[in-house]
Design a protein around this motif. Structure first.
Motif, PDB file in Angstrom:
ATOM      1  N   ALA A  44      -0.888  -7.661  11.512  1.00  0.00           N
ATOM      2  CA  ALA A  44      -1.027  -8.338  10.303  1.00  0.00           C
ATOM      3  C   ALA A  44      -2.297  -9.143  10.032  1.00  0.00           C
ATOM      4  CB  ALA A  44       0.069  -9.328  10.051  1.00  0.00           C
ATOM      5  N   ILE A  45      -3.069  -9.400  11.143  1.00  0.00           N
ATOM      6  CA  ILE A  45      -4.525 -10.166  11.002  1.00  0.00           C
ATOM      7  C   ILE A  45      -5.448  -9.047  10.557  1.00  0.00           C
ATOM      8  CG2 ILE A  45      -6.247 -11.410  12.220  1.00  0.00           C
ATOM      9  CD1 ILE A  45      -4.204 -12.882  13.699  1.00  0.00           C
ATOM     10  N   ALA A  46      -5.298  -7.870  11.312  1.00  0.00           N
ATOM     11  CA  ALA A  46      -6.306  -6.887  11.233  1.00  0.00           C
ATOM     12  C   ALA A  46      -6.114  -6.463   9.666  1.00  0.00           C
ATOM     13  CB  ALA A  46      -5.978  -5.788  12.096  1.00  0.00           C
ATOM     14  N   ARG A  47      -4.924  -6.017   9.157  1.00  0.00           N
ATOM     15  CA  ARG A  47      -4.534  -5.606   8.074  1.00  0.00           C
ATOM     16  C   ARG A  47      -5.483  -6.609   6.723  1.00  0.00           C
ATOM     17  NH1 ARG A  47       1.280  -3.074   8.142  1.00  0.00           N
ATOM     18  NH2 ARG A  47       0.421  -0.892   8.566  1.00  0.00           N
ATOM     19  N   MET A  48      -5.097  -7.971   7.136  1.00  0.00           N
ATOM     20  CA  MET A  48      -5.495  -9.037   6.153  1.00  0.00           C
ATOM     21  C   MET A  48      -7.196  -8.855   6.297  1.00  0.00           C
ATOM     22  SD  MET A  48      -4.796 -11.436   3.993  1.00  0.00           S
ATOM     23  CE  MET A  48      -3.435 -12.386   4.393  1.00  0.00           C
ATOM     24  N   LYS A  51      -2.879 -14.150  -4.580  1.00  0.00           N
ATOM     25  CA  LYS A  51      -2.395 -14.359  -3.233  1.00  0.00           C
ATOM     26  C   LYS A  51      -2.415 -13.130  -2.569  1.00  0.00           C
ATOM     27  CE  LYS A  51       1.772 -15.825  -4.355  1.00  0.00           C
ATOM     28  NZ  LYS A  51       2.864 -16.683  -4.542  1.00  0.00           N
ATOM     29  N   VAL A  52      -3.346 -12.906  -1.234  1.00  0.00           N
ATOM     30  CA  VAL A  52      -2.998 -11.680  -0.513  1.00  0.00           C
ATOM     31  C   VAL A  52      -2.419 -11.979   0.371  1.00  0.00           C
ATOM     32  CG1 VAL A  52      -4.522  -9.969   0.592  1.00  0.00           C
ATOM     33  CG2 VAL A  52      -5.372 -10.965  -1.456  1.00  0.00           C
ATOM     34  N   ILE A  53      -1.501 -10.742   0.744  1.00  0.00           N
ATOM     35  CA  ILE A  53      -0.230 -11.130   1.661  1.00  0.00           C
ATOM     36  C   ILE A  53      -0.561  -9.813   2.557  1.00  0.00           C
ATOM     37  CG2 ILE A  53       2.354 -11.253   2.207  1.00  0.00           C
ATOM     38  CD1 ILE A  53       1.304 -12.227  -1.221  1.00  0.00           C
ATOM     39  N   ALA A  54      -0.678  -9.916   3.796  1.00  0.00           N
ATOM     40  CA  ALA A  54      -0.590  -8.874   4.853  1.00  0.00           C
ATOM     41  C   ALA A  54       0.709  -8.696   5.630  1.00  0.00           C
ATOM     42  CB  ALA A  54      -1.875  -8.953   5.643  1.00  0.00           C
ATOM     43  N   TYR A  55       1.037  -7.666   6.093  1.00  0.00           N
ATOM     44  CA  TYR A  55       2.483  -7.437   6.810  1.00  0.00           C
ATOM     45  C   TYR A  55       2.105  -6.470   7.810  1.00  0.00           C
ATOM     46  CZ  TYR A  55       7.073  -6.448   8.617  1.00  0.00           C
ATOM     47  OH  TYR A  55       7.999  -6.240   9.339  1.00  0.00           O
ATOM     48  N   GLY A  56       2.638  -6.852   9.254  1.00  0.00           N
ATOM     49  CA  GLY A  56       2.701  -6.136  10.089  1.00  0.00           C
ATOM     50  C   GLY A  56       3.609  -5.963  11.406  1.00  0.00           C
ATOM     51  N   ASP A  57       3.970  -5.114  12.063  1.00  0.00           N
ATOM     52  CA  ASP A  57       4.910  -5.310  13.084  1.00  0.00           C
ATOM     53  C   ASP A  57       4.891  -6.395  14.016  1.00  0.00           C
ATOM     54  OD1 ASP A  57       6.253  -3.226  12.213  1.00  0.00           O
ATOM     55  OD2 ASP A  57       5.620  -1.816  13.357  1.00  0.00           O
ATOM     56  N   THR A  58       3.418  -6.603  14.227  1.00  0.00           N
ATOM     57  CA  THR A  58       2.923  -7.693  14.990  1.00  0.00           C
ATOM     58  C   THR A  58       1.998  -8.743  14.189  1.00  0.00           C
ATOM     59  OG1 THR A  58       0.986  -6.646  16.152  1.00  0.00           O
ATOM     60  CG2 THR A  58       3.346  -6.333  17.073  1.00  0.00           C
ATOM     61  N   ARG A  59       1.711  -9.803  15.000  1.00  0.00           N
ATOM     62  CA  ARG A  59       0.943 -10.814  14.253  1.00  0.00           C
ATOM     63  C   ARG A  59      -0.597 -10.366  14.233  1.00  0.00           C
ATOM     64  NH1 ARG A  59      -2.456 -15.583  15.784  1.00  0.00           N
ATOM     65  NH2 ARG A  59      -2.347 -16.972  14.005  1.00  0.00           N
ATOM     66  N   PRO A 101      -1.403   0.304   3.484  1.00  0.00           N
ATOM     67  CA  PRO A 101      -0.267  -0.180   4.058  1.00  0.00           C
ATOM     68  C   PRO A 101      -0.128  -1.566   4.282  1.00  0.00           C
ATOM     69  CG  PRO A 101      -1.244   1.711   5.164  1.00  0.00           C
ATOM     70  CD  PRO A 101      -1.976   1.041   4.019  1.00  0.00           C
ATOM     71  N   GLY A 102       1.092  -2.126   4.071  1.00  0.00           N
ATOM     72  CA  GLY A 102       1.235  -3.670   4.494  1.00  0.00           C
ATOM     73  C   GLY A 102       0.778  -4.722   3.746  1.00  0.00           C
ATOM     74  N   ILE A 103       0.181  -4.267   2.544  1.00  0.00           N
ATOM     75  CA  ILE A 103      -0.703  -5.349   1.676  1.00  0.00           C
ATOM     76  C   ILE A 103      -0.042  -5.570   0.350  1.00  0.00           C
ATOM     77  CG2 ILE A 103      -2.847  -5.823   0.406  1.00  0.00           C
ATOM     78  CD1 ILE A 103      -3.154  -6.299   3.473  1.00  0.00           C
ATOM     79  N   ARG A 104       0.036  -6.971   0.199  1.00  0.00           N
ATOM     80  CA  ARG A 104       0.609  -7.022  -1.408  1.00  0.00           C
ATOM     81  C   ARG A 104      -0.343  -7.943  -1.939  1.00  0.00           C
ATOM     82  NH1 ARG A 104       6.523 -10.460  -2.017  1.00  0.00           N
ATOM     83  NH2 ARG A 104       6.034 -11.554  -3.914  1.00  0.00           N
ATOM     84  N   VAL A 105      -0.520  -7.797  -3.212  1.00  0.00           N
ATOM     85  CA  VAL A 105      -1.323  -8.967  -4.042  1.00  0.00           C
ATOM     86  C   VAL A 105      -0.658  -9.528  -5.031  1.00  0.00           C
ATOM     87  CG1 VAL A 105      -3.547  -9.178  -5.152  1.00  0.00           C
ATOM     88  CG2 VAL A 105      -3.478  -7.628  -3.468  1.00  0.00           C
ATOM     89  N   ASP A 106      -0.326 -10.838  -5.364  1.00  0.00           N
ATOM     90  CA  ASP A 106       0.190 -11.459  -6.304  1.00  0.00           C
ATOM     91  C   ASP A 106      -0.821 -12.245  -7.129  1.00  0.00           C
ATOM     92  OD1 ASP A 106       2.505 -10.433  -5.381  1.00  0.00           O
ATOM     93  OD2 ASP A 106       3.460 -12.465  -5.638  1.00  0.00           O
ATOM     94  N   THR A 107      -1.106 -11.734  -8.485  1.00  0.00           N
ATOM     95  CA  THR A 107      -2.014 -12.245  -9.094  1.00  0.00           C
ATOM     96  C   THR A 107      -2.103 -12.008 -10.552  1.00  0.00           C
ATOM     97  OG1 THR A 107      -4.780 -12.233  -9.412  1.00  0.00           O
ATOM     98  CG2 THR A 107      -3.528 -10.246  -8.968  1.00  0.00           C
TER      99      THR A 107
END
Lengths: 298, 442
Positions: free
Chosen positions: B393-397, B382-390, B358-364
């Motif tokens: 997002a950090i934990a997902r990253m 590029k690894v991109i992490a998304y979350g409802d809160t910062r 969940p919430g992870i996108r990788v552009d490569t």
């Protein structure tokens, strides 16, 4: 750039193995000029025994690439062939090994030439000795049980009646035959558009006396092939009068021009020679580095 | 035509595929086995490995576009993306350049004219002077701007001919030193004064403009975490701990500049923020590397928007229709030796595992077995992490980076992990000195 003589081992044990070998040959034609290829041999799997039999062959090629660039090019071909339709990231179905490169000995972290297990492997030595008699003694020194595991795959004989050939193709076959009889090459293969033509002279084993450090392949030293490539992107047009395959020229000849952005850039033969093949289509686009002409220098 | 390589070429190809637009890729001989070559509908080799002869080879690129009957050229970022002359040549050959007009690229591409235009629009730039004629003028200027100041060479670059002046009594010596150094380096000893902004944050605003005069912003990104030579490594949106009034003012200033110059297509205005002060730094007239964080939070495909705008479509939404939701962070994974001054590391990727969930996108553009050529930028993913809160997002990253395996080349993954773990990053209070202060790097 100078030409170098390299021997490459081909191995495959997955998928359509005969097809893999011929696709590998096709790929190798992009990295140099194929001088000769051995028969294909069937080999019991080496190391792990729970696999299918291997098909093995060896080719000699003339290349301008450095040993490491050639290694990279071989890896690139492996990657390309390893991805078959439908299964993009499928198993590796082809192994290409750089066995020999001129008389060089190279040992570094990426490459070992002559190939490290050359002397101990029947499936390398048997086809290699077929191309270069210097390796016959090494082959014969292998245990008979090893040699027995390597058997020749009969090639499906393909005699094409000349009536089946289009006139354009038969013209090309004639040019090739001319070319074969004029030089010392034993086998010539040409691709043009979708066509692929391979002509071979019946091999006559004339064992010339050799010095120990003699260059390997019979006759290879007397012929040099140049590939003239496009150095810009544009539309390829043959010059008039149009050059024809088999044509010889004593000096420099303008063969074609590439038209881009309203400017015509001529393509020259770069000296005397015999036009072996025209690889690009008159009036069609060419990309940078695309082979246009193959020229034999005598 | 996609006039680029690497992950951005794939990114553009994806947008085109979804829009039903056929693509032509260009590639150099070093990129023959690259993913962007395989995924495009057609691909043309335009030159050898070095970019100057391939990805910057304008005649071969234009010739390819014409031969393949392309309608438009997307330049990506880098290479020809901000080359006004290339944009002009495209239009001379009936090709649509996907970006702003050549006039606007030229205007905003020159730092001096860009600052002048921005000031005309009433947006502050770093306070400074024109060329100084004497030491006395330097004293006057420094006093009116306020210490600390920077003395900079007009011909300068790479820090040569530059001096930090903390107090008036240091000025005379710095003036003499900078003049001599710049005379020796550039055969031009002229200097000017600029205010020294201490420990600023690098905050940028994403904008989109159509050809009908509609301009919107898509929030800001904090790109303060930078390597030497101002190369970004971790970016996030929204910027943490930014006063609402300053955020609103940055957005408003970005729109004002765009309206003033008649900006079309995607662009980014970069600002320095220090305390309550914000200064315009420069504008990038193209898509940015870090655009995905904005896409995640605004749920808008910026590359598709670029193509739509270039084909003459109106934006289709107003500023009031746009609202960011949640938080996104991007980590750049570069093939670099972090402990050796970020020296680029070429090589072959022997093993590769990218994260998911969940919430992870990788552009490569990477794949196992891919060779990283030595000629180009070292960014490989590029690894991109998304979350409802910062926090989410950090934990997902952190979770995503710990899943990532890249063998065969050295990467910045461990550095990104250290950045994420640093207290200053955790509490969202960091500036452009972060890497040297917190991680003793640079």
């Amino acid at each position: 750039m100078s030409a170098h003589l390299a021997y490459v081992g081909i191995g495959t044990n997955a998928g359509d193995r005969a097809e893999n070998v011929s696709r590998a040959l096709c790929g190798l034609r992009g990295v140099g000029t194929l001088l000769a290829r051995s028969s294909t041999y069937r080999t019991a799997p080496w190391g792990r025994l729970d696999q299918a039999e291997f098909f093995n062959a060896v080719v000699s090629l003339e290349t301008e690439l450095s040993p490491h660039d050639l290694l990279d090019a071989l890896h690139a071909i492996e990657r390309r062939l390893g991805r078959t339709a439908g299964e993009r990231w499928g198993p590796r179905i082809i192994d290409l090994d750089l066995l020999l490169y001129d008389d060089l000995t190279i040992v570094d972290e990426r490459l070992q030439v002559p190939h490290e297990r050359l002397a101990e492997r029947a499936f390398v030595l048997v086809p290699l000795a077929e191309l270069d008699h210097r390796f016959a003694a090494m082959r014969d020194a292998l245990p008979p049980s090893e040699l027995a595991g390597v058997t020749r795959v009969e090639r499906e004989g393909g005699t094409v009646m000349s009536s089946e050939l289009s006139s354009a193709v038969s013209g090309r076959v004639r040019a090739l035959a001319d070319f074969l009889s004029s030089g010392d090459a034993v086998r010539v293969r040409i691709e043009h558009g979708g066509d692929e033509i391979e002509l071979a002279r019946r091999r006559q084993h004339v064992d010339r006396p050799r010095r120990a450090n003699d260059r390997a392949v019979a006759g290879a030293a007397t012929l040099r092939f140049d590939t003239i490539k496009a150095d810009l992107v544009g539309i390829f047009n043959l010059s008039r009068p149009a050059p024809s395959e088999g044509e010889t020229f004593d000096g420099d000849r303008e063969l074609a021009y590439i038209e881009a952005l309203g400017i015509r850039t001529p393509v020259h033969s770069m000296g005397a020679g015999r036009l072996v093949s025209i690889s690009a289509t008159d009036g069609a686009p060419v990309e940078y580095g695309q082979p246009l002409f193959s020229i034999a220098r005598t | 035509m996609i006039a680029n390589r690497g992950e951005i070429a794939l990114r553009i190809n994806r947008a085109c595929q979804e829009l039903g637009v056929l693509t032509v890729a260009i590639f150099s001989e070093a990129d023959r086995d690259s993913l962007h070559v395989r995924q495009a509908d057609e691909a043309f080799c335009v030159g050898p490995g070095p970019a100057g002869r391939s990805y910057l080879n304008i005649p071969n690129i234009i010739s390819t576009a014409l031969i393949t009957h392309c309608d438009a050229i997307h330049p990506g970022y880098g290479f020809l993306a901000e080359n006004a002359r290339f944009a002009e040549i495209c239009s001379d050959h009936g090709l649509t350049f996907i970006g702003p007009e050549p006039r606007v690229i030229a205007l905003m591409g020159d730092k001096a004219t860009a600052k002048k235009v921005v000031r005309e629009a009433g947006v502050p730039t770093t306070p400074g002077t024109d060329v100084l004629r004497s030491l006395e003028e330097a004293y006057e200027a420094a006093a009116s701007i306020g210490y600390p100041i920077l003395l900079k060479a007009t011909a300068g670059g790479g820090g040569r001919g530059m001096r930090v002046v903390e107090e008036p009594n240091e000025l005379q010596r710095a003036y003499a030193g900078a003049t001599a150094e710049s005379e020796a380096s550039f055969k031009d000893g002229r200097l000017y004064v600029e205010k020294l902004i201490r420990t600023p944050r690098h905050i940028e605003v994403q904008v989109l403009g159509d050809e009908f005069g509609n301009v919107v912003h898509l929030g800001e990104r904090d790109c303060s975490i930078q390597k030497p030579a101002h190369q970004k490594i971790v970016e996030e949106t929204p910027a943490p701990n930014l006063l609402p009034a300053i955020r609103a003012s940055l957005h408003e200033m970005a729109l004002r500049v765009c309206r003033h110059v008649g900006y079309t297509n995607a662009g980014t205005l970069e600002f320095l923020a220090a305390g309550d002060d914000v200064y315009f730094m420069e504008m990038n007239t193209r898509i940015q590397v870090e655009h995905p964080v904005t896409e995640m939070v605004y749920n808008i495909d910026l590359v598709k928007e670029q193509i739509r705008i270039a084909s003459g479509e109106p934006l289709g939404y107003r500023q009031s229709d746009l609202a960011g939701r949640g938080h996104a962070i991007e980590c750049r994974i570069n093939a670099e030796d972090v402990r050796n001054h970020f020296a680029p590391a070429a090589g072959t990727v022997s093993k590769l595992v990218f994260p998911g969930g969940p919430g992870i996108r990788v552009d490569t553009h990477l794949y196992a077995g891919a060779t990283i050529p030595p000629y180009y930028d070292s960014m490989i993913a590029k690894v991109i992490a998304y979350g409802d809160t910062r926090e989410i997002a950090i934990a997902r990253m952190e979770r995503a980076l710990s899943e990532t395996v890249i063998e065969g080349v050295q990467t910045t993954i461990d550095l990104c992990m250290e950045i994420l773990a640093a207290p200053a990053f955790r509490n969202g209070r960091y500036d452009v000195e972060f890497l040297s202060n917190e991680l003793a790097l640079r």
